[in-house]
Design a protein around this motif. Sequence first.
Motif, PDB file in Angstrom:
ATOM      1  N   ALA A   1       0.806  -1.222   0.000  1.00 23.37           N
ATOM      2  CA  ALA A   1       0.000   0.000   0.000  1.00 23.37           C
ATOM      3  C   ALA A   1       0.837   1.270   0.000  1.00 23.37           C
ATOM      4  N   LEU A   2       2.048   1.218   0.562  1.00 25.11           N
ATOM      5  CA  LEU A   2       2.805   2.442   0.812  1.00 25.11           C
ATOM      6  C   LEU A   2       3.066   3.286  -0.445  1.00 25.11           C
ATOM      7  N   PRO A   3       3.507   2.694  -1.564  1.00 29.96           N
ATOM      8  CA  PRO A   3       3.733   3.550  -2.749  1.00 29.96           C
ATOM      9  C   PRO A   3       2.480   4.299  -3.190  1.00 29.96           C
ATOM     10  N   GLU A   4       1.346   3.609  -3.214  1.00 30.26           N
ATOM     11  CA  GLU A   4       0.101   4.253  -3.629  1.00 30.26           C
ATOM     12  C   GLU A   4      -0.388   5.250  -2.580  1.00 30.26           C
ATOM     13  N   LEU A   5      -0.109   4.971  -1.316  1.00 32.28           N
ATOM     14  CA  LEU A   5      -0.482   5.897  -0.268  1.00 32.28           C
ATOM     15  C   LEU A   5       0.272   7.216  -0.433  1.00 32.28           C
ATOM     16  N   ILE A   6       1.560   7.121  -0.688  1.00 29.05           N
ATOM     17  CA  ILE A   6       2.361   8.331  -0.895  1.00 29.05           C
ATOM     18  C   ILE A   6       1.869   9.094  -2.117  1.00 29.05           C
ATOM     19  N   GLN A   7       1.638   8.382  -3.215  1.00 32.62           N
ATOM     20  CA  GLN A   7       1.159   9.034  -4.426  1.00 32.62           C
ATOM     21  C   GLN A   7      -0.223   9.662  -4.216  1.00 32.62           C
ATOM     22  N   GLY A   8      -1.072   8.968  -3.469  1.00 26.67           N
ATOM     23  CA  GLY A   8      -2.400   9.496  -3.186  1.00 26.67           C
ATOM     24  C   GLY A   8      -2.342  10.785  -2.383  1.00 26.67           C
ATOM     25  N   LEU A   9      -1.429  10.846  -1.432  1.00 26.72           N
ATOM     26  CA  LEU A   9      -1.253  12.073  -0.652  1.00 26.72           C
ATOM     27  C   LEU A   9      -0.758  13.206  -1.542  1.00 26.72           C
ATOM     28  N   LEU A  10       0.227  12.889  -2.394  1.00 29.37           N
ATOM     29  CA  LEU A  10       0.777  13.906  -3.289  1.00 29.37           C
ATOM     30  C   LEU A  10      -0.284  14.417  -4.257  1.00 29.37           C
ATOM     31  N   GLU A  11      -1.102  13.526  -4.774  1.00 29.37           N
ATOM     32  CA  GLU A  11      -2.153  13.922  -5.702  1.00 29.37           C
ATOM     33  C   GLU A  11      -3.173  14.847  -5.044  1.00 29.37           C
ATOM     34  N   ARG A  12      -3.329  14.701  -3.736  1.00 33.75           N
ATOM     35  CA  ARG A  12      -4.250  15.559  -2.981  1.00 33.75           C
ATOM     36  C   ARG A  12      -3.558  16.829  -2.488  1.00 33.75           C
ATOM     37  N   GLY A  13      -2.295  16.979  -2.884  1.00 35.57           N
ATOM     38  CA  GLY A  13      -1.568  18.196  -2.556  1.00 35.57           C
ATOM     39  C   GLY A  13      -0.790  18.162  -1.262  1.00 35.57           C
ATOM     40  N   TYR A  14      -0.708  16.993  -0.616  1.00 38.75           N
ATOM     41  CA  TYR A  14      -0.015  16.881   0.667  1.00 38.75           C
ATOM     42  C   TYR A  14       1.403  16.354   0.482  1.00 38.75           C
ATOM     43  N   VAL A  15       2.353  17.004   1.121  1.00 38.83           N
ATOM     44  CA  VAL A  15       3.750  16.582   1.068  1.00 38.83           C
ATOM     45  C   VAL A  15       4.097  15.882   2.386  1.00 38.83           C
ATOM     46  N   PRO A  16       4.493  14.606   2.335  1.00 45.85           N
ATOM     47  CA  PRO A  16       4.878  13.917   3.571  1.00 45.85           C
ATOM     48  C   PRO A  16       6.245  14.386   4.066  1.00 45.85           C
ATOM     49  N   VAL A  17       6.318  14.736   5.348  1.00 48.54           N
ATOM     50  CA  VAL A  17       7.562  15.172   5.976  1.00 48.54           C
ATOM     51  C   VAL A  17       7.672  14.475   7.331  1.00 48.54           C
ATOM     52  N   PRO A  18       8.890  14.359   7.875  1.00 48.48           N
ATOM     53  CA  PRO A  18       9.027  13.776   9.214  1.00 48.48           C
ATOM     54  C   PRO A  18       8.477  14.715  10.275  1.00 48.48           C
ATOM     55  N   LEU A  19       8.190  14.182  11.438  1.00 47.82           N
ATOM     56  CA  LEU A  19       7.654  14.997  12.523  1.00 47.82           C
ATOM     57  C   LEU A  19       8.592  16.140  12.886  1.00 47.82           C
ATOM     58  N   SER A  20       9.880  15.911  12.751  1.00 48.21           N
ATOM     59  CA  SER A  20      10.851  16.952  13.079  1.00 48.21           C
ATOM     60  C   SER A  20      10.684  18.187  12.203  1.00 48.21           C
ATOM     61  N   GLU A  21      10.055  18.036  11.046  1.00 41.89           N
ATOM     62  CA  GLU A  21       9.788  19.173  10.162  1.00 41.89           C
ATOM     63  C   GLU A  21       8.349  19.666  10.259  1.00 41.89           C
ATOM     64  N   LEU A  22       7.504  18.912  10.945  1.00 41.52           N
ATOM     65  CA  LEU A  22       6.091  19.280  11.042  1.00 41.52           C
ATOM     66  C   LEU A  22       5.760  19.967  12.363  1.00 41.52           C
ATOM     67  N   LEU A  23       6.301  19.469  13.462  1.00 44.64           N
ATOM     68  CA  LEU A  23       5.944  19.981  14.777  1.00 44.64           C
ATOM     69  C   LEU A  23       6.422  21.419  14.974  1.00 44.64           C
ATOM     70  N   ILE A  24       5.658  22.161  15.725  1.00 42.99           N
ATOM     71  CA  ILE A  24       6.029  23.515  16.107  1.00 42.99           C
ATOM     72  C   ILE A  24       6.999  23.424  17.275  1.00 42.99           C
ATOM     73  N   ARG A  25       8.182  23.969  17.122  1.00 47.00           N
ATOM     74  CA  ARG A  25       9.202  23.850  18.152  1.00 47.00           C
ATOM     75  C   ARG A  25       9.265  25.064  19.067  1.00 47.00           C
ATOM     76  N   GLY A  26       8.646  26.168  18.681  1.00 50.86           N
ATOM     77  CA  GLY A  26       8.631  27.328  19.547  1.00 50.86           C
ATOM     78  C   GLY A  26       7.463  27.258  20.511  1.00 50.86           C
ATOM     79  N   ASP A  27       6.990  28.438  20.956  1.00 46.88           N
ATOM     80  CA  ASP A  27       5.842  28.488  21.848  1.00 46.88           C
ATOM     81  C   ASP A  27       4.611  27.955  21.126  1.00 46.88           C
ATOM     82  N   TYR A  28       3.880  27.078  21.789  1.00 49.21           N
ATOM     83  CA  TYR A  28       2.685  26.518  21.169  1.00 49.21           C
ATOM     84  C   TYR A  28       1.633  26.213  22.222  1.00 49.21           C
ATOM     85  N   CYS A  29       0.438  25.932  21.738  1.00 50.06           N
ATOM     86  CA  CYS A  29      -0.658  25.493  22.589  1.00 50.06           C
ATOM     87  C   CYS A  29      -1.351  24.331  21.894  1.00 50.06           C
ATOM     88  N   LEU A  30      -2.206  23.640  22.615  1.00 48.85           N
ATOM     89  CA  LEU A  30      -3.019  22.562  22.052  1.00 48.85           C
ATOM     90  C   LEU A  30      -4.490  22.918  22.211  1.00 48.85           C
TER      91      LEU A  30
END
Length: 258
Positions: free
Chosen positions: A218-247
């Motif tokens: 499933a993984l190759p098609e999952l990645i392609q499906g995300l890309l086709e929907r405009g989403y770029v997969p990145v690691p959490l280290s590039e996604l999480l907010i490292r400065g001041d944040y709230c939940l």
Amino acid sequence: MEDGRRNRRVGQLILAVAGGILLLGAVRYTGSSISISSNVNGRELPIRSVETEEAKVSLTFDVAWNSEDLDMLLEILEKEDVRASFFVTGEWVGKHPEQVKAIYEGGHDLGNHTQSHENMTMLSEEDRRTQIARVQEQVCSLTETKMNLFRPPYGNYDDSLILLAKELGYETVTWNIDSEDWKDYGKEAILRTVLQSKELKNGSIILLHAGTRYLEKALPELIQGLLERGYVPVPLSELLIRGDYCLDVTGRQRAVPQ
């Protein structure tokens, strides 16, 4: 009539303030500085997704037992030029040191998934510390890096566990989309569960597992499906907010306006 307008304005102000408190969880002000807590309405929460204007999502893999497909998963990620995050247990690390190195050398995040994948809410504080510390020592000896991402087994947590993880230098991260790959319903079920999820949006964190029956297919098609929907997969280290944040109450991480 003037009293009525005044009362409505007061009511609107109260609602706005209450809404801000609900959204921000616990943002503590000390003088001119801001300290951030994962406490929302009196309860500690993990990060489940991230508020971002960028169309980015994270693929996160739990690695605890079987990993026969891990080399192929890493090969697929490399071929697709995608970096992901892998949460590993100490018992698995001890048996597969070369695969740990391969994850690290592939540019992926390594996260702490405890030593033996026990339900951490059932353990004493001492045992919890041991579960977190032992896998950290093993990964550090192999990669000379300190992990700062923590995922509790089964997604089970309580207030004291999240606070302990924070004390030890970890952000506790779970997910807002479970691929349900572990149910072994087939490749199409994985793709449908993720790509058609109502929770799929900017900042989504997607749960996957090494060693399941259909993820490799499933993984190759999952990645392609995300890309086709405009989403770029990145690691959490590039996604999480490292400065001041709230939940917010759903565990969605948001930056605190400066």
